[in-house]
Design an enzyme around this catalytic site. Structure first.
Site, mmCIF file in Angstrom:
data_model
loop_
_atom_site.group_PDB
_atom_site.id
_atom_site.type_symbol
_atom_site.label_atom_id
_atom_site.label_comp_id
_atom_site.label_asym_id
_atom_site.label_seq_id
_atom_site.Cartn_x
_atom_site.Cartn_y
_atom_site.Cartn_z
ATOM 1 N N LYS A 32 30.714 -30.025 -58.917
ATOM 2 C CA LYS A 32 31.994 -30.601 -58.488
ATOM 3 C C LYS A 32 32.824 -29.613 -57.684
ATOM 4 O O LYS A 32 33.616 -30.015 -56.839
ATOM 5 C CB LYS A 32 32.781 -31.129 -59.690
ATOM 6 C CG LYS A 32 32.109 -32.356 -60.283
ATOM 7 C CD LYS A 32 33.045 -33.237 -61.073
ATOM 8 C CE LYS A 32 32.316 -34.512 -61.485
ATOM 9 N NZ LYS A 32 33.034 -35.285 -62.476
ATOM 10 N N LYS A 92 19.410 -39.559 -58.800
ATOM 11 C CA LYS A 92 20.033 -40.552 -59.671
ATOM 12 C C LYS A 92 20.913 -41.487 -58.835
ATOM 13 O O LYS A 92 21.579 -41.039 -57.912
ATOM 14 C CB LYS A 92 20.892 -39.764 -60.673
ATOM 15 C CG LYS A 92 21.442 -40.562 -61.800
ATOM 16 C CD LYS A 92 22.211 -39.645 -62.759
ATOM 17 C CE LYS A 92 23.393 -40.423 -63.294
ATOM 18 N NZ LYS A 92 24.229 -39.689 -64.211
ATOM 19 N N LYS A 102 27.628 -43.513 -57.609
ATOM 20 C CA LYS A 102 28.653 -44.034 -56.692
ATOM 21 C C LYS A 102 29.153 -42.944 -55.749
ATOM 22 O O LYS A 102 29.835 -43.246 -54.782
ATOM 23 C CB LYS A 102 29.793 -44.709 -57.451
ATOM 24 C CG LYS A 102 30.451 -43.881 -58.498
ATOM 25 C CD LYS A 102 31.306 -44.750 -59.424
ATOM 26 C CE LYS A 102 31.549 -44.028 -60.735
ATOM 27 N NZ LYS A 102 31.833 -44.855 -61.858
#
Ligand code: TRP
Length: 346
Positions: free
Chosen positions: A124, A207, A210
């Site tokens: 992140k 994976k 979104k």
């Protein structure tokens, strides 16, 4: 001072999801469905982690709408707060203040180096390079507080969250050991029983997420036409032989992903789905996957819309959920503070 002991721990499941964006097919098959299956056997707490979501900037209107939308997905997916034998609890994290308070305390039982090693933090920090805030760094500590407040025995989460649950265990053990108490129950990370690992339709090595929107990602709000289009374009491989459709995740990741999706929608194993389609071409496999997804999504979408059209009823579920969660969380927090020597409120 009276040491306050942990009450006898019954099988308790707890898990949460962020209210950010529309959940994907991967979230449904890999998170909602397997997590909710624990309702049959466990005292169940499910929540919406708004305090975690704000570690990335959220538009206020989106945070508000997404919180109710995620609650409605949980309920549409079968979360049952009305089960007379074992009602499940659904609540919003920020409605129970003890999360932040225990999070603060656990900050002092967590080392900088431990948090620096968290792979989600590292990922992140690359994604949000202009906003690497302290909350993002401390995210796993708040997650540890979430888990420990409810004496959870099982925490069904995806592989990407395993490291956070392990950190939670380390923190709990460290605390118990330091004070010589059994203040915290030490939970286990549970790989959900039938959790499908849904991959991106365009890149089945990744994976479905979104954070990579587009043709590879099926959203729970997609129309039947969008679903068909996405599956039609799904990446498979160049095998045209009679044995092309078989479940071999390493060798044939695209085909395996479609089989997992079909199986997830129909409560089968991917091997069973493969047997049923054996000998056919990939066009048939893709059409079958789209049909399985649409058959599942349509009633799910209708149920979710039903909840969103009645926000009063929805808010009522959340209000009652917080009221059920709060005394459990507060009891843990009181145990923690007593063990540490905090002066109780006078
Ligand atoms: N970090 C989890 C995720 O990104 C969400 C979460 C927050 C959670 N607190 C939790 C999951 C406690 C399980 C238990 O998906």
């Amino acid at each position: 001072m009276q040491p306050m002991e942990l009450p006898a721990v019954q099988p308790t499941v707890l898990t949460g999801i962020q209210p950010s964006g529309v959940p994907t097919l991967g979230n449904y098959l890999g998170f909602f469905k397997p997590a909710l299956s624990f309702q049959a056997t466990h005292r169940a707490y499910y929540f919406i982690v708004d305090h975690h979501a704000i570690t990335a900037r959220q538009a206020p209107a989106d945070l508000l709408a997404n919180t109710r939308e995620v609650a409605a997905w949980y309920l549409a997916a079968g979360l049952n707060p009305e089960n007379p034998n074992n009602p499940a609890t659904l609540f919003v994290q920020s409605h129970v203040r003890a999360h932040v308070e225990l999070g603060w305390i656990l900050n002092t039982f967590t080392q900088m180096g431990e948090l620096e090693r968290m792979t989600q933090y590292k990922d992140k920090s690359v994604q949000h390079a202009q906003n690497i805030n302290v909350g993002l760094f401390g995210y796993p500590v708040l997650q540890a507080a979430d888990i420990l407040l409810y004496n959870a025995t099982d925490v069904p989460v995806g592989d990407d969250q395993k490291q956070h649950v392990e950190l939670c265990r380390d923190i709990a053990l460290r605390f118990n050991h330091h004070y010589g108490t059994s203040t915290f129950h030490v939970p286990k990370h549970t790989i959900p029983p039938h959790g499908a690992r849904v991959r991106d339709l365009q890149d089945p090595t990744k994976k479905m997420s979104k954070s990579r929107p587009g043709l590879g990602c099926v959203l729970l709000t997609d129309t039947p036409e969008e679903v068909e289009k996405k599956f039609k374009r799904a990446v498979t491989d160049s095998d045209t032989g009679p044995d092309a459709i078989r479940y071999a995740p390493e060798e044939k990741p695209g085909v395996a992903n479609l089989l997992e999706i079909i199986a997830g929608c129909r409560d089968q194993t991917p091997q069973q789905a493969a047997v049923q389609l054996h000998g056919q071409q990939y066009g048939a496999l893709k059409a079958e996957a789209a049909a399985a997804v649409n058959a599942m999504l349509q009633p799910l979408q209708a149920a979710q819309q039903g909840w969103l059209q009645n926000t009063q009823k929805l808010d009522d579920v959340l209000r009652r959920g917080a009221a059920q969660a709060e005394p459990v969380a507060n009891a843990t927090l009181a145990r923690v503070k007593a063990a540490m020597g905090y002066l109780p409120p006078l």
